[in-house]
Design an enzyme around this catalytic site. Structure first.
Site, mmCIF file in Angstrom:
data_model
loop_
_atom_site.group_PDB
_atom_site.id
_atom_site.type_symbol
_atom_site.label_atom_id
_atom_site.label_comp_id
_atom_site.label_asym_id
_atom_site.label_seq_id
_atom_site.Cartn_x
_atom_site.Cartn_y
_atom_site.Cartn_z
ATOM 1 N N LYS A 104 10.131 -23.457 24.230
ATOM 2 C CA LYS A 104 9.242 -24.867 24.331
ATOM 3 C C LYS A 104 9.341 -25.308 25.659
ATOM 4 C CE LYS A 104 8.700 -25.753 19.867
ATOM 5 N NZ LYS A 104 7.345 -25.938 19.125
ATOM 6 N N SER A 108 16.074 -20.252 13.674
ATOM 7 C CA SER A 108 14.673 -19.774 13.612
ATOM 8 C C SER A 108 14.574 -18.080 14.248
ATOM 9 C CB SER A 108 13.606 -20.611 14.309
ATOM 10 O OG SER A 108 14.000 -20.724 15.454
#
Length: 321
Positions: free
Chosen positions: A51, A283
């Site tokens: 991110k 994830s």
């Protein structure tokens, strides 16, 4: 990576992008699949996640477009990783940052953002919310609070879930994967959060070679793009799998969907640490588990790229480790 040959850099933002690509030979020996898994080590970014890329890309584009002016605060809704990336970029560029998060997020993320100078506003979870996990319903409440705070402060709402510069920033990763594999990559698989990474990387890879197959990875029981009835919004794979359509997902790029059970994602994440020395989050384990599943089935013998989305240090208080 020529930038490492320089004597010094002048901003932490210069360390974003250009991450290493790891071929997972030891995991292959353990699992015995037919093919190769190449993992993009995004947990080695300054904010320990992929991110950081979108934080840098969206903020720089907002400044270039004249949407984010000097002195205007940046407001963002996040499940944590984007907030950390935005806090880093805002600290480097001198912007005030107000981060809006669900109380379901881990305390590690909250403390990191506050340590980086961000102001954290915590929003109560939905009625059926579970501590340590953020559902689509929880995120809806966070989004509503973020819109209100942006209006009250006159701040710029970065809006990663709808901002098209999210996916645009991740096209750079697609180019990197292509160059690092010398154009030999055949498959890409990614866990769907905002969808920016899946769309950006897939778009770039398919522009370079339309035959590359791109798979959306989702939690079993909460797989919107796989066409499942959403029955498990409180799954344990943090950072995505919200069981709903995402504006940043370009469905035309999806060649198939892979669903991963919580327990398999957790076991694979632990195996990443044990066999490859890659200390990652839920994830990331889901991504690698999806690659293993593909190499034992539809994409047997192929070269698959996945993303190590973030670092396991953000989950010390969770059940993962």
């Amino acid at each position: 990576m020529d930038k490492y040959m320089e004597n010094y850099i002048t901003s932490i933002t210069q360390t974003i992008n250009d991450t290493y690509l790891l071929r997972m030979d030891r995991l292959k020996a353990h699992y015995g699949f037919d093919g190769e898994i190449y993992a993009k080590l995004e947990h080695m970014s300054p904010g320990f996640s992929k991110k950081d890329r979108i934080a840098k890309g969206m903020i720089e584009e907002a400044i270039r477009k004249g949407e984010l002016l000097p002195g205007k605060p940046v407001i963002e809704a996040t499940s944590g990783n984007t907030g950390i990336g935005v806090a880093i970029v805002c600290a480097a560029l001198g912007y005030r940052f107000v981060c809006v998060m669900s109380r379901g997020n881990s305390q590690e993320r909250v403390k990191m953002i506050e340590s980086l100078g961000g102001e954290v506003v915590l929003v109560d979870q939905a009625e059926d919310g579970r501590k340590g996990y953020v559902s689509g319903a929880d995120l809806n409440l966070v989004q509503e609070a973020t819109v209100r705070i942006a209006h009250e402060t006159g701040g710029f709402f970065l809006d990663q879930f709808h901002n098209k510069d999210n996916a645009k920033a991740q096209e750079i990763m697609g180019q990197e994967i292509w160059e690092q594999t010398k154009g030999e990559i055949q498959v890409f698989a990614d866990f769907i959060g905002t969808g920016g990474t899946f769309t950006g990387v897939s778009r770039r890879l398919k522009a370079l070679d339309p035959s590359i197959n791109c798979y959306a990875v989702e939690p079993d029981g909460c797989a919107y793009y796989a066409g499942q009835n959403v029955t498990c919004v409180s799954h344990r794979i943090q950072g995505g799998g919200y069981g709903r359509q995402q504006d940043n997902v370009d469905e035309a790029l999806i060649d198939g969907c892979i669903t991963i059970d919580d327990d398999i994602a957790i076991k694979t994440t632990r195996d990443l640490a044990r066999y490859e020395g890659v200390f990652a989050g839920f994830s990331s384990g889901a991504n690698v588990a999806a690659a293993v599943k593909l190499l034992r089935g539809a994409e047997k013998g192929k070269k698959i790229a996945v993303v190590i989305n973030d670092c396991g240090l953000k989950y010390i208080s969770a059940e993962l480790f």
